[in-house]
Scaffold this motif. Structure first.
Motif, mmCIF file in Angstrom:
data_model
loop_
_atom_site.group_PDB
_atom_site.id
_atom_site.type_symbol
_atom_site.label_atom_id
_atom_site.label_comp_id
_atom_site.label_asym_id
_atom_site.label_seq_id
_atom_site.Cartn_x
_atom_site.Cartn_y
_atom_site.Cartn_z
ATOM 1 N N GLU A 174 73.564 132.144 98.046
ATOM 2 C CA GLU A 174 74.919 132.073 98.571
ATOM 3 C C GLU A 174 74.834 131.854 100.072
ATOM 4 O OE1 GLU A 174 78.961 134.816 98.753
ATOM 5 O OE2 GLU A 174 77.338 135.325 97.357
ATOM 6 N N ILE A 175 75.619 130.931 100.579
ATOM 7 C CA ILE A 175 75.584 130.618 102.003
ATOM 8 C C ILE A 175 75.940 131.860 102.816
ATOM 9 C CG2 ILE A 175 76.681 129.253 103.834
ATOM 10 C CD1 ILE A 175 76.983 127.005 101.833
ATOM 11 N N GLY A 176 75.124 132.140 103.819
ATOM 12 C CA GLY A 176 75.322 133.323 104.640
ATOM 13 C C GLY A 176 74.399 134.468 104.278
ATOM 14 N N LYS A 178 70.281 135.679 102.876
ATOM 15 C CA LYS A 178 68.907 135.281 103.161
ATOM 16 C C LYS A 178 68.085 135.002 101.901
ATOM 17 C CE LYS A 178 68.567 137.747 107.584
ATOM 18 N NZ LYS A 178 67.809 138.772 108.358
ATOM 19 N N LYS A 179 68.363 135.700 100.808
ATOM 20 C CA LYS A 179 67.489 135.653 99.642
ATOM 21 C C LYS A 179 67.738 134.416 98.781
ATOM 22 C CE LYS A 179 65.796 138.369 95.744
ATOM 23 N NZ LYS A 179 65.871 139.657 95.009
ATOM 24 N N TRP A 180 66.644 133.739 98.447
ATOM 25 C CA TRP A 180 66.694 132.605 97.523
ATOM 26 C C TRP A 180 66.316 133.099 96.124
ATOM 27 C CZ3 TRP A 180 68.333 127.720 98.647
ATOM 28 C CH2 TRP A 180 68.429 127.353 99.989
ATOM 29 N N TYR A 181 67.040 132.614 95.110
ATOM 30 C CA TYR A 181 66.755 132.971 93.718
ATOM 31 C C TYR A 181 66.174 131.752 92.998
ATOM 32 C CZ TYR A 181 69.634 137.109 94.557
ATOM 33 O OH TYR A 181 70.142 138.280 95.053
ATOM 34 N N THR A 182 65.069 131.980 92.295
ATOM 35 C CA THR A 182 64.429 130.887 91.548
ATOM 36 C C THR A 182 64.463 131.120 90.037
ATOM 37 O OG1 THR A 182 62.269 131.954 91.792
ATOM 38 C CG2 THR A 182 62.883 130.312 93.446
ATOM 39 N N LYS A 183 64.883 132.307 89.617
ATOM 40 C CA LYS A 183 64.991 132.619 88.192
ATOM 41 C C LYS A 183 66.447 132.898 87.857
ATOM 42 C CE LYS A 183 60.319 134.522 87.774
ATOM 43 N NZ LYS A 183 59.487 135.692 87.383
ATOM 44 N N ASN A 184 66.805 132.687 86.598
ATOM 45 C CA ASN A 184 68.182 132.896 86.178
ATOM 46 C C ASN A 184 68.625 134.335 86.445
ATOM 47 O OD1 ASN A 184 68.274 130.278 85.330
ATOM 48 N ND2 ASN A 184 68.011 130.728 83.164
ATOM 49 N N SER A 203 79.492 130.542 89.441
ATOM 50 C CA SER A 203 80.883 130.643 89.851
ATOM 51 C C SER A 203 81.120 129.755 91.063
ATOM 52 C CB SER A 203 81.234 132.091 90.191
ATOM 53 O OG SER A 203 82.531 132.163 90.758
ATOM 54 N N THR A 204 82.086 128.865 90.941
ATOM 55 C CA THR A 204 82.369 127.960 92.066
ATOM 56 C C THR A 204 83.381 128.557 93.041
ATOM 57 O OG1 THR A 204 83.988 126.840 90.643
ATOM 58 C CG2 THR A 204 81.788 125.873 90.798
ATOM 59 N N ASP A 205 83.658 129.855 92.889
ATOM 60 C CA ASP A 205 84.507 130.525 93.867
ATOM 61 C C ASP A 205 83.739 130.812 95.150
ATOM 62 O OD1 ASP A 205 86.594 130.510 92.095
ATOM 63 O OD2 ASP A 205 86.215 132.533 91.347
ATOM 64 N N TYR A 206 82.409 130.647 95.101
ATOM 65 C CA TYR A 206 81.566 130.921 96.259
ATOM 66 C C TYR A 206 80.837 129.648 96.688
ATOM 67 C CZ TYR A 206 82.379 135.688 94.650
ATOM 68 O OH TYR A 206 82.968 136.846 94.234
ATOM 69 N N ALA A 207 80.435 129.637 97.938
ATOM 70 C CA ALA A 207 79.705 128.478 98.469
ATOM 71 C C ALA A 207 78.210 128.744 98.368
ATOM 72 C CB ALA A 207 80.108 128.222 99.915
#
Length: 330
Positions: A174-176, A178-184, A203-207
């Motif tokens: 999510e923009i803003g 730090k953590k990147w997710y690579t698994k579902n 959810s497209t309610d978030y950027a």
């Protein structure tokens, strides 16, 4: 008189001696310059760079050395004892070389020497620092991100396919944050991923922003490329453009009559008539304008008998992504 003649004769001898010595001094200058150049090239140390170029290729590049007549590149596999000469470049040629046929994931060591031709043979510089590199898939380049009209809240991420890749790994955050997710996770789910695109539920309610990397499977082990540059969705349409596109579709394809005067209160609603409002959906800006309009008409409006109604398209004042269409019935 005898003294004068003796003086002139001495002057003539000095002049002849000077002219006789001049050619030898001139001939000595190139020899001295060559000796200086030899000393210079011996103290030089080329600067070499090595990096993966492709799944079976490594790119070598170097900085040119003044007065060098050429360069010799050496390679060995990590752990091997001896270097092999793999490439010779003459001065003025390209200052780079693509080493092909390398094993993906295996580390190779490289070094470079410059040389100078002389009357005594080649004079070599010091060897460059040893540079290590391994071949791996190229870094992908993301080209687009949008919401699929067949199933909103499902994004389609596209990138240029990478030659030789066995598969791809997608990371999202999510923009803003730090953590990147690579698994579902509960944030996103990769439904399917193929060469060049992936369908992602979120959810497209978030950027969000996304990145992707390719990998090659070698003996059961994944050899990864570098990650692509992070990619965010790019807003391609405004609310005014959405409203215009819906109205044009209603008029051009359905022959509907648009009436602003009723909604604005300029003219009262006719007797025995009423307004019905269709709330089609939250229109995410991840969707392309064409897909958003197609979705609205494919799933919401076809059962209203549009030719028989007066219609007003409007956008919610508090939430501009909320689009409404009102129909005058009766």
């Amino acid at each position: 008189m005898k003294k004068i003649l003796t003086g002139l004769l001495a002057l003539l001898l000095i002049t002849q001696t000077a002219y006789a010595e001049s050619p030898s001094e001139s001939a000595a200058q190139p020899v001295q310059q060559e000796a200086q150049d030899k000393a210079d090239i011996k103290t030089q140390k080329p600067v070499l760079k090595a990096a993966s170029y492709d799944v079976t290729k490594i790119k070598l590049s170097w900085e040119m050395i003044p007065d060098a007549d050429g360069y010799i590149l050496y390679r060995k596999a990590e752990g091997a004892k001896n270097y092999q000469k793999i490439y010779t470049a003459e001065s003025g040629e390209s200052s780079s070389y693509i080493d092909t046929g390398r094993t993906c994931g295996r580390t190779y060591c490289y070094k470079l020497k410059a040389y100078q031709e002389s009357t005594d043979g080649r004079i070599y510089s010091k060897a460059s620092q040893v540079k290590k590199a391994h071949a791996r898939p190229r870094k992908p380049v993301i080209t687009s991100l949008f919401e699929k009209k067949e199933r909103f809240a499902e994004l389609e991420l596209r990138w240029k396919p990478v030659s030789g890749a066995s598969g791809y790994q997608i990371a999202v955050r999510e923009i803003g944050t730090k953590k990147w997710y690579t698994k579902n996770t509960d944030i996103f789910t990769v439904y399917r991923s193929k060469d060049g695109y992936a369908h992602i539920g979120c959810s497209t309610d978030y950027a969000y922003e996304f990145k992707v990397r390719a990998y090659k499977v070698i003996r059961g082990k994944r050899i990864y490329s570098l990650y692509s540059a992070p990619y965010r969705y790019h807003e391609t349409w405004t609310n005014a453009q959405l409203k215009q596109a819906i109205e044009e579709r209603l008029v051009n394809e359905y022959g509907a009559e648009l009436n602003d005067i009723y909604i604005d209160g300029e003219v009262k609603t006719p007797e025995n008539s009423s307004w019905s409002t269709c709330w089609p959906m939250y229109l995410s800006k991840y969707a392309s304008l064409e897909d958003a309009v197609d979705y609205i008409f494919d799933h919401q409006y076809t059962h209203f008998g549009l030719k028989d109604h007066c219609i007003k398209v409007w956008l919610h004042e508090e939430d501009p992504l909320y689009c409404g269409v009102s129909f005058l019935e009766g």
